[in-house]
Scaffold this motif. Structure first.
Motif, PDB file in Angstrom:
ATOM      1  N   ARG A 151       0.833  -1.195   0.000  1.00 35.00           N
ATOM      2  CA  ARG A 151       0.000   0.000   0.000  1.00 35.00           C
ATOM      3  C   ARG A 151       0.876   1.257   0.000  1.00 35.00           C
ATOM      4  N   SER A 184       0.567   5.899  -0.968  1.00 37.27           N
ATOM      5  CA  SER A 184      -0.237   7.063  -1.360  1.00 37.27           C
ATOM      6  C   SER A 184       0.612   7.968  -2.234  1.00 37.27           C
ATOM      7  N   TRP A 231      -4.010   9.683  -4.497  1.00 32.43           N
ATOM      8  CA  TRP A 231      -4.567   8.331  -4.570  1.00 32.43           C
ATOM      9  C   TRP A 231      -4.019   7.482  -3.422  1.00 32.43           C
ATOM     10  N   ASN A 232      -4.891   6.749  -2.764  1.00 32.44           N
ATOM     11  CA  ASN A 232      -4.500   5.692  -1.841  1.00 32.44           C
ATOM     12  C   ASN A 232      -4.564   4.374  -2.606  1.00 32.44           C
ATOM     13  N   SER A 233      -3.423   3.745  -2.788  1.00 34.99           N
ATOM     14  CA  SER A 233      -3.333   2.592  -3.684  1.00 34.99           C
ATOM     15  C   SER A 233      -2.934   1.330  -2.935  1.00 34.99           C
ATOM     16  N   TYR A 247      -9.440   7.657  -4.814  1.00 36.66           N
ATOM     17  CA  TYR A 247      -9.140   9.080  -4.889  1.00 36.66           C
ATOM     18  C   TYR A 247     -10.184   9.828  -4.070  1.00 36.66           C
TER      19      TYR A 247
END
Length: 741
Positions: A366, A368, A372-374, A418
């Motif tokens: 994970r 960011s 966006w947090n991905s 997002y």
């Protein structure tokens, strides 16, 4: 050591079942009081009827392998947790899936084997069924389909279902969908803060006596070892249908033994070992009018080992892995019928055995960036089927040839959010397979994409669209089935002949789907909750594999489809032929919905589906698919009394007819009439350690036969059950769900 929090936990089965009956109805994905799984660490096993402990949104990983609430999942997902399944009071495995939209469990009265149909796709692994991480790949070709699994429903704690090939990262072949089931574990038995627990259940039913008993025990050794062991036994006599007639061979008996050990050797690491043995006996036949029947004993053995690592502060590694062995051994002895070269004589044995070994491993990282947090998840899986079928007196081995199949793949998925209004998922999966036997083999490979976009314009509403592909390899049976069959597809004949087709190509599902998720609290009164999912799908399956009849009563077939250099001369006295072939394309489409409104004192749930499917290209174009299930809708109304200790509920399920015009020419399935089922339930929990349950199923004693079943279902049936639990001991330094030494 620090204990892994793997999402939804089960601190007390009795506590979670208290105070609500909608769980039994299986139409509501989750209801209040279920998620004491989300309770504060200091919560006890007692029911606490405050909003702090109310949770409608159980966590699932079935669609994306990342934890998220089922209502937020951008896919057709239904989940059921222990409380729902306990109050369903399932006698047969198929009962676990009652009322699920787009999902039908097919289980004839004269077998303990269950098949799953999702959106009109079933058999031969089109729906991946996974129990405790182990694939269930058994199949035996017959009039009632091929492909099934064996499990005791009383042992199941969680069921997660995702519909369509949108979960292609979960394993090869699942162009219809994925079903995952978890059996009960120590956390389902031991109350928080305690070191041991025992749970015992006794159940009885009328309409042909059925008795069930289970004893499950667990102990927590220190902070880092959990032990679990248990057993179940179920015995059922032949039941009566709605006309009062005894349905022959509808009785069965099963017993199960299960053991688990969980170790936490280091912070955030968890190793789990599971062993499961299921044994069942029943008498079965090919269809309702068949003169030939078999005494059957089936054993399902599963051993799994998993290693998981999950540290909330570690964004680079979130690791899950498992290895497994699953064996199904079904032994049959002919008990009725005339002697013939197809099925042998009374007393002749035959056996069907499949050993499946495999592994599954994946990791999520994970980060960011740019708003966006991905989450990037990548991994792979593989399984090997070894099939060893034996029939020295008939053609059972010809219909179910021996051989081996290896299927595996690797995937990568990006899931990004997002702000609070946009979510995107993009994935690629690579699949490959090989199939081998003494009669030939085949292989193939493919890359399958997936793309999903979801928009949340308001906090209570999410709209999403998905395009996803899935890839299913042909099975040994489909490619290599061979031998004469004593019953014709063509009228006027007395026999036809199965021909092998080792040149079969893999199926490719291409699914388009749009959906709406609704999640709203305090809608009409303070504390009420609305949860609903709606979706429309169209799944176009290229190279769809179907059993095709062809040939004349005389002459030579040259070349045989799939075998361009082979001719088959007519010399068996066989008037026709059948072979699994790729029929170019099939289209399946439909609309699904499920939802609940819960105001604590009362609740209302509705779920159902409308579906259709046909061959859209090839020589059978325009023919409907025989596997499409009838349209249906289920409605639930329930009330809670006595400080939510007493729950009463009623469910009405309406199922449409399947007409002859809905079936293809020469379908092996019969049309069925429409029917309406009414059932009622009452559950009372006087204290945290005792739960009484009572249900009346098919209250109106309706005479009906479910589609794809050739024996009528049970008439009015009364069930009663009592669950008690006890335990004790104290575990120092524990707070649930995380504890630190």
């Amino acid at each position: 050591m620090r204990k892994i929090d793997r999402g939804p936990r089960s601190p007390s089965t009795l506590a979670r079942t208290a105070g609500w009956g909608v769980s039994w109805l299986a139409l509501v994905a989750a209801v209040p009081a279920m998620a004491q799984e989300a309770a504060a660490p200091e919560a006890t096993a007692a029911v606490v009827a405050t909003d702090e402990f109310v949770e409608l949104d159980p966590i699932t990983v079935v669609a994306t392998r990342t934890a998220e609430s089922w209502i937020d999942t951008l896919a057709g997902v239904t989940v059921r947790r222990s409380a729902q399944l306990d109050m369903l009071m399932p006698s047969r495995t198929a009962d676990l899936f009652e009322g699920m939209p787009g999902t039908t469990a097919i289980q004839n009265a004269n077998t303990s084997q269950t098949q799953i149909n999702i959106r009109g796709l079933q058999d031969f692994g089109r729906v991946a069924v996974i129990v405790d991480g182990a694939r269930q790949n058994f199949n035996q070709l017959g009039h009632a389909g091929a492909g099934g699994f064996f499990i005791e429903p009383g042992l199941i704690a969680d069921v997660d279902v995702v519909r369509g090939p949108v979960s292609n990262i979960y394993g090869s072949g699942a162009i219809g969908g994925v079903v995952t089931m978890r059996t009960k574990d120590a956390d389902d038995i031991i109350a928080p803060g305690k070191s041991w627990g025992v749970e015992a259940t006794g159940e009885a039913a009328g309409n042909g006596f059925m008795g069930y008993g289970s004893v499950l025990g667990a102990a927590r050794v220190g902070e880092n070892v959990d032990l679990f062991i248990g057993g179940t036994y179920r015995d059922a006599d032949n039941y009566h249908d709605g006309n009062g007639d005894v349905v022959p061979d509808s009785g069965f008996d099963t017993w199960t033994g299960i053991a688990k050990a969980t170790f936490r050797p280091a912070d955030f690491h968890e190793i789990k070992l599971t062993a499961l043995n299921y044994d069942t006996q029943f008498t079965t036949s090919a269809d309702a009018g068949a003169a030939t029947s078999y005494s059957t004993q089936a054993t399902n053995r599963t051993v799994t080992a998993s290693w998981n690592y999950e540290n909330p502060e570690d964004n680079l590694f979130d690791w899950r892995s498992s290895v497994y062995w699953n064996q199904v051994d079904q032994d049959q002895v002919k008990v009725t019928g005339s002697s013939n070269p197809i099925t042998g004589a009374v007393g002749d044995p035959r056996s069907f055995v499949i050993d499946t070994v495999g592994f599954d491993a994946n990791n999520t990282s994970r980060f960011s960036a740019a708003g966006w947090n991905s989450a990037i998840t990548f991994g792979g899986d593989y399984f090997q089927d070894e099939i060893d079928n034996t029939d020295d007196y008939g053609f059972g081995e010809g219909y179910n040839p021996s051989g081996d199949r290896g299927v595996g793949g690797a995937f990568v998925q990006w899931k990004g959010n997002y702000s609070t209004w946009l979510e995107a998922i993009a994935a690629l999966r690579y699949d490959a397979y090989s199939l081998n036997s003494d009669d030939g083999g085949t292989s193939g490979e493919r890359v399958s994409p997936k793309l999903t976009l979801g928009v949340t314009p308001w906090s209570w509403l999410t709209l999403y669209g998905t395009y996803a592909e899935g890839y299913r390899a042909p099975t040994v049976t489909e490619a290599l089935v061979s031998g004469p069959h004593p019953l014709p597809f063509n009228t006027g004949g007395t026999m036809f002949y199965f021909l092998p087709n080792p040149g079969l190509q893999a199926e490719v599902g291409k699914n388009k789907e749009v959906g709406i998720n609704i999640k709203k609290d305090d809608l009409f009164v303070a504390g009420d909750k609305l949860r609903a999912k709606f979706n429309y799908y169209q799944n176009d399956v290229d190279n769809y594999i179907e059993l095709v009849e062809f040939g004349s009563s005389t002459g030579t077939i040259c070349p045989i489809p799939g075998q361009p250099n082979t001719c088959f001369p007519y010399n068996w006295g066989v008037p026709g032929y059948a072979q699994y072939q790729n029929v170019q394309e099939a289209r399946l489409k439909g609309f699904e919905f499920e939802g609940t409104y819960d105001a604590r004192k009362w609740f209302l749930g509705v779920a159902g589906q409308i579906s259709e499917g046909e061959i859209t290209a090839g020589p059978s174009a325009g023919q409907p698919l025989s596997s499409i299930q009838p349209d249906q809708v289920s409605t639930t109304l329930g009330f809670r009394f006595l400080d939510e200790k007493l729950t009463v509920a009623v469910r009405w399920t309406a199922v449409a007819a399947v007409k002859a015009s809905d079936l293809p020419v020469n379908s092996v399935f019969e049309p069925t009439d429409s029917f309406n089922l009414v059932s009622v339930y009452a559950g009372y929990q006087p204290n945290e350690n005792m739960l009484w349950r009572l249900s009346v199923e098919n209250l109106l004693d309706e005479q009906y036969t479910q589609y794809e079943n050739f024996l009528p279902s049970a008439g009015l049936t009364v069930k009663g059950a009592l669950t008690v639990r006890f335990g004790g001991g104290e575990v120092a330094s524990i707070s649930d769900p995380l504890y630190v030494k």
